[in-house]
Design an enzyme around this catalytic site. Structure first.
Site, PDB file in Angstrom:
ATOM      1  CG  HIS A  80      52.940  42.838  49.507  1.00 38.01           C
ATOM      2  ND1 HIS A  80      53.642  43.765  49.368  1.00 38.01           N
ATOM      3  CD2 HIS A  80      52.503  42.588  50.807  1.00 38.01           C
ATOM      4  CE1 HIS A  80      54.156  44.326  50.399  1.00 38.01           C
ATOM      5  NE2 HIS A  80      53.706  43.373  51.456  1.00 38.01           N
ATOM      6  CE  LYS A  99      48.515  44.345  55.980  1.00 39.43           C
ATOM      7  NZ  LYS A  99      49.843  44.176  56.635  1.00 39.43           N
ATOM      8  CG  HIS A 144      48.896  36.561  53.650  1.00 39.64           C
ATOM      9  ND1 HIS A 144      49.708  36.623  54.758  1.00 39.64           N
ATOM     10  CD2 HIS A 144      48.419  37.844  53.573  1.00 39.64           C
ATOM     11  CE1 HIS A 144      50.118  37.479  55.001  1.00 39.64           C
ATOM     12  NE2 HIS A 144      49.250  38.660  54.562  1.00 39.64           N
ATOM     13  CG  ASP A 190      54.586  40.063  53.069  1.00 36.98           C
ATOM     14  OD1 ASP A 190      55.386  41.176  53.578  1.00 36.98           O
ATOM     15  OD2 ASP A 190      53.531  39.822  53.432  1.00 36.98           O
TER      16      ASP A 190
END
Length: 517
Positions: free
Chosen positions: A375, A379, A431, A459
């Site tokens: 997920h 990043k 998100h 999350d």
């Protein structure tokens, strides 16, 4: 397998059955005539009749309508002695036409027996009505009746054997694609037992329901039951030695020792060793001795089973490798972004649990567990100075962080793997908010994929309980209160309710996978 091998592998004595008292397997003869005398004489003449060790069961019908009922009830009638003139001059011929063209019964042998040959000329009816034999009642002596019935039953036997083989091969061909699609060894083995039972029982649902079997795989030096049916249903998950059935134990041990398949009385014992060396044994016990036709079909099917075991074994190894890689990559991202240890593991386990609670199948929930490890993979595209910053982020820095879902999606979207494609969806949508105020696409409500809504909730649950550079971890009570307060804004209301209802199970996962877990 050769006949010699079969004989060598019969290591237990076969019990002789008293077939004289077993009428369930008798040949069936249907006598259709409106004259009761004909029925009584036929029964008297054929009393004691036997063919290939089986007796004769005579069914009587005094009209075409009654014959139709019996033919529908007894699908295994071998021969029919059929009068032409009954309730109407053409009743017998009309019945023959109904049998072949409406009932679609091509196996029953029809012997037309008439006292009025002029009503049904032999040459015409033989071709037009698919009649197998034609006898005038005056010429049908006891010996000729015996001969006609024997010829009809022998023909029926041969045609039934051919038809059974055809159906068995068709069943094997149709079953093979489904078996090869099986995702787990247990699922595959269960399918094999079902198809073997169907092959042996040739579509007889009653016999099939009484068939019993186990599929066992060798684990840590002993065979364990991975699938079972019939009287062995409760054995699943147990060691074969714990089943308590001495015959099953002996047969499986024998197969493992000689490393090949064999037939034993009314059972088939299949031994399958994959290229990697794993061993699997199938034991199927029918309700009658296995015929030569059954054996031929089973041996053909076994070739498919062997190939499929190899495929399952390879797929399992590839799946294990894929899982290891996914978790390793997820943990690498976790380490770089200074996440608390085991954050990826916990999110994956939470996602699987919530997926099951919402009604996903086990395999779907397991795929989500793997996909959830990715997920935050995006990043890796966020600079360390931003990702590891201790203080508040500027607007531009926050914009960089908000790009990580899209980065993750772009990394994963081109894969041919269903799990990786699912991971791409999770990375892109984890998100997004229920109220449409999330990022990167601002999706709202059920336009967000279910997997994205699941991972978003779990999350947040885990992230709030972890120390971050810019804040301390929240107490559990505050986290649960936050999730409840944001039901219908950040989070899917139905998922929120399920999560809170089963909070203890999620907290147990959290406890298990703590920082030092």
């Amino acid at each position: 397998m050769t006949d010699t091998e079969r004989d060598e592998l019969r290591f237990a004595a076969e019990e002789e059955k008293d077939q004289a008292t077993d009428t369930s397997r008798n040949w069936k003869l249907l006598v259709v005539d409106d004259d009761d005398f004909v029925h009584r004489v036929t029964a008297m003449v054929l009393k004691g009749y036997r063919f290939e060790g089986l007796g004769l069961t005579i069914l009587s019908a005094y009209s075409a309508a009654e014959a139709k009922r019996l033919l529908e009830e007894h699908t295994d009638i071998a021969a029919m002695l059929l009068d032409v003139v009954m309730e109407t001059p053409q009743a017998g011929l009309e019945l023959a036409d109904w049998v072949r063209n409406e009932l679609k019964n091509k196996l029953v042998r029809i012997i037309l027996r008439t006292g009025q040959p002029g009503e049904a000329p032999e040459q015409e009816v033989i071709f037009r009505y698919d009649i197998n034999d034609y006898k005038e009642k005056a010429e049908l002596t006891s010996q000729k009746l015996y001969t006609a019935i024997t010829t009809a039953i022998r023909s029926y036997r041969d045609m039934r054997s051919i038809e059974c083989s055809r159906k068995g091969l068709a069943r094997i061909l149709s079953a093979s694609p489904d078996l090869f699609r099986a995702q787990s060894l247990g699922e595959f083995a269960s399918g094999v037992l079902t198809q073997l039972a169907a092959t042996v029982c040739q579509g007889d649902d009653t016999l099939m329901a009484r068939a019993s079997g186990v599929a066992a795989a060798k684990r840590d030096g002993q065979f364990r039951v991975i699938a079972s049916t019939g009287k062995f249903e409760a054995a699943r998950g147990r060691a074969v030695a714990e089943t308590g059935d001495r015959n099953v134990i002996a047969c499986i041990e024998r197969a493992a020792a000689i490393k090949r398949s064999f037939f034993h009385d009314d059972a088939f014992v299949g031994y399958f060793r994959t290229a990697s060396g794993s061993e699997n044994v199938i034991y199927l016990q029918g309700t009658r001795p296995i015929t030569e036709e059954d054996r031929s079909l089973i041996e053909i099917f076994s070739a498919n089973i062997s190939a499929a075991f190899d495929n399952i074994d390879q797929n399992t190894a590839m799946g294990d490798t894929q899982r290891e890689l996914l978790f390793s990559l997820g943990e690498a991202v976790e380490t770089r972004s200074a996440e608390t240890a085991n954050h990826v593991r916990r999110v994956a386990e939470y996602a699987r649990l919530l997926a099951l609670k919402v009604g996903m199948r086990d395999d779907q929930a397991e795929n989500l567990r793997l996909a959830a490890t990715m997920h935050d993979v995006g990043k890796i595209g966020v600079p360390d100075a931003v990702l590891l910053k201790a203080g508040p982020l500027s607007e531009s820095e926050l914009g960089m962080v908000k790009e990580h879902p899209t980065i993750g999606y772009e990394i994963l979207k081109g894969s041919g793997s269903p799990v990786i494609r699912l991971a791409a969806m999770v990375a892109l949508q984890h998100h997004e908010r229920w109220d449409g105020l999330g990022y990167p696409q601002g999706l709202k409500g059920e336009t967000i994929d279910l997997v994205g809504r699941i991972v978003m909730l779990v999350d947040v649950f885990d992230a709030l309980g972890c120390d971050r550079p810019h804040r301390r971890a929240w107490p559990v009570s505050d986290i649960l209160a936050f999730i409840g307060e944001h039901r219908g804004t950040m989070f899917d209301p139905a998922l929120t309710d399920l999560f809170l209802e089963h909070r203890d199970e999620f907290l147990a996962i959290r406890e298990r996978w703590t920082s030092d877990g």
